[in-house]
Write an enzyme that holds these catalytic residues in place. Structure first.
Site, PDB file in Angstrom:
ATOM      1  N   LYS A 129     -29.693  -3.601 -53.138  1.00  0.00           N
ATOM      2  CA  LYS A 129     -31.023  -3.308 -52.581  1.00  0.00           C
ATOM      3  C   LYS A 129     -32.039  -4.013 -53.453  1.00  0.00           C
ATOM      4  CE  LYS A 129     -32.656  -0.716 -49.202  1.00  0.00           C
ATOM      5  NZ  LYS A 129     -31.954  -0.225 -48.014  1.00  0.00           N
ATOM      6  N   ASP A 169     -36.387  -3.549 -44.986  1.00  0.00           N
ATOM      7  CA  ASP A 169     -36.396  -2.100 -45.187  1.00  0.00           C
ATOM      8  C   ASP A 169     -37.867  -1.718 -45.002  1.00  0.00           C
ATOM      9  OD1 ASP A 169     -34.423   0.134 -46.258  1.00  0.00           O
ATOM     10  OD2 ASP A 169     -36.289   0.515 -47.293  1.00  0.00           O
TER      11      ASP A 169
HETATM   12  N1  GLU Z   1     -32.392  -1.481 -45.141  1.00  0.00           N
HETATM   13  C1  GLU Z   1     -31.396  -1.193 -44.165  1.00  0.00           C
HETATM   14  C2  GLU Z   1     -30.515  -0.061 -44.662  1.00  0.00           C
HETATM   15  O1  GLU Z   1     -30.999   0.837 -45.321  1.00  0.00           O
HETATM   16  C3  GLU Z   1     -30.647  -2.422 -43.688  1.00  0.00           C
HETATM   17  C4  GLU Z   1     -29.966  -3.243 -44.738  1.00  0.00           C
HETATM   18  C5  GLU Z   1     -29.386  -4.541 -44.208  1.00  0.00           C
HETATM   19  O2  GLU Z   1     -29.473  -4.805 -43.017  1.00  0.00           O
HETATM   20  O3  GLU Z   1     -28.866  -5.302 -45.036  1.00  0.00           O
HETATM   21  O4  GLU Z   1     -29.346   0.022 -44.381  1.00  0.00           O
END
Ligand code: GLU
Length: 449
Positions: A129, A169
């Protein structure tokens, strides 16, 4: 105190000492460790290899400064991170969050959750992340562009289609991903599937925008069916009004459920007769184009009430879908939901329930699905976007939606397999155990690395 509780306490004490002042990270680890500790204690080989200890230490965290210039020529400096937590199952994968509340603790908890979420999808993706304490609200288009370009100028050397694939996100949507991707291509002089959540014209996947919300509703339907219920006619309370909330509401309406609430950071709207198409379209335009406040819905429509400064959890509902942000639903909110006889809570956001809330749901036998299972649809379609980019093809909406439904069904099956006791599924334990076991086995096989 049982042996299991003592071991858990001992492990958590060590983790807290090693990672001081990182409450959200402690909370996310404790949630997983509570579910897996009995299994871990019974598996000597995993314990000897210190899998839990190694799995709670990120592979690396990149921290960097992002300098940029406002439209008025003032210089700003923000802080950005990429937490590459674990790549046992595939290249690092996870979103980027731009919000003033972002800290290292926030991103560590999100990256940790992402490991198990990605594991549950069955696709080859590790957990990561990233993000920044940059606040995109109130910034001009050009300011957002300059910020994204500056951030990518550092980030590009740490990512790659086989290394780490960021996505969106909170605060990062198709606009930001496009600016980030544009700068990546300028720096690397190559087109690759290094980011997901791209626009359709630049190699993005059909259904990616809708995927998290749709996936959450598909999962919720399985939860209700598994326990002799259905979604049709159910009162569904949703929080948030971003991508996840909007598309969860749309899919719930298609499934003939009654969506009775939506919210933003200022308050919530109550629609006792259930949301209609015109409400939904108004809200989508309000949030995506006009960036206005949800209270405007009450001025525009009869039968829509607005409650300033309040959360939606105190009105009657059968299903709650917290789709806003972490720790948005606390112990008192959980008691109010239980008081109204809530059947299921399916998390659209990441860790939206506090420890106290989760405990209230557990005590009262509410079917409580953690985000790592019910919101995995977003990253699952990101995984499908990676496959399409690698093959240089682009699949139809129908094909992607079909794959998304199949993946949500498989995740549900795994939760049942690992969490069913006496005819009822403990989704918290099921998701944590199923997600953890796969990563733990891969780590054991790799040896001491
Ligand atoms: N931010 C999204 C999650 O919490 C998507 C992450 C992504 O697509 O890599 O899963």
């Amino acid at each position: 105190m049982s042996g299991y509780e003592r071991e858990l306490e001992h492990f958590m004490d060590g983790l807290r000492k090693l990672n001081p002042h990182e409450d959200e990270f402690h909370q996310a680890v404790e949630e997983v460790a509570s579910s897996v500790m009995p299994w871990y204690l019974q598996h000597e080989d995993f314990r000897k290899a210190q899998i839990l200890e190694r799995l709670t230490e990120p592979d690396r965290i990149v921290i960097f400064r992002v300098s940029w210039e406002t439209d008025h020529g003032e210089i700003r400096a923000n802080r950005a991170w990429r937490v590459q937590f674990n790549h046992s199952l595939g290249p690092y994968k996870g979103g980027m969050r731009f919000d003033p509340s972002v800290t290292q603790s926030t991103l560590k908890f999100l990256a940790f959750e992402q490991i198990f979420k990605n594991s549950l999808t069955g696709l080859p993706m590790g957990g990561a992340k990233g993000g920044s304490n940059f606040n995109p609200k109130g910034k001009s288009e050009r300011e957002v562009m300059r910020f994204c370009q500056s951030l990518m100028t550092e980030l590009h050397r740490h990512i790659g289609e086989d290394v780490d694939v960021p996505a969106g996100d909170i605060g990062v949507g198709a606009r930001e991903i496009s600016y980030l991707f544009g700068q990546y291509m300028r720096l690397e002089n190559r087109w690759s599937g290094v980011l997901t959540g791209k626009g359709l014209a630049s190699g993005g996947s059909a259904i990616r925008t809708e995927a998290t919300g749709y996936g959450c509703v598909y999962f919720c339907e399985h939860v209700l069916n598994e326990h002799g219920e259905g979604l049709e006619g159910k009162l569904v309370s949703i929080s948030g009004s971003g991508n996840v909330a909007l598309y969860a509401a749309q899919k719930a309406m298609i499934k003939r459920a009654k969506v009775v609430t939506m919210s933003d950071s200022a308050g919530f709207v109550w629609i006792p007769a259930g949301m209609q198409q015109e409400h939904w379209e108004f809200l989508k335009d309000l949030k995506e184009n006009r960036r206005g406040r949800i209270g405007e819905m009450a001025d525009r429509f009869d039968g829509v009430d607005y409650y300033d400064g309040k959360k939606p959890w105190h009105v009657e509902c059968d299903v709650a879908m917290p789709c806003a942000t972490q720790n948005e639903l606390d112990g008192e909110d959980a008691k109010a939901l239980v008081g109204h006889g809530v059947l299921a809570v399916c998390e659209g956001a990441n860790m939206p329930t506090t420890r106290e809330a989760a405990e209230v749901f557990r005590k009262h036998g509410v079917l409580h699905v953690p985000g790592k299972a019910s919101n995995a649809g977003g990253v699952a379609v990101s995984g499908l976007e990676q496959s399409q980019n690698a093959m240089r093809v682009s699949w139809s909406r129908e094909k992607v939606d079909h794959r998304l439904q199949a993946i949500m069904t498989e995740i549900h099956d795994r939760c049942v397999e690992f969490g069913k006791r006496n005819g009822r599924v403990n989704y918290m334990d099921g998701a944590n155990l199923a997600g953890f076991e796969k990563v733990a086995k891969a780590m054991l096989a790799y040896g001491v690395v």
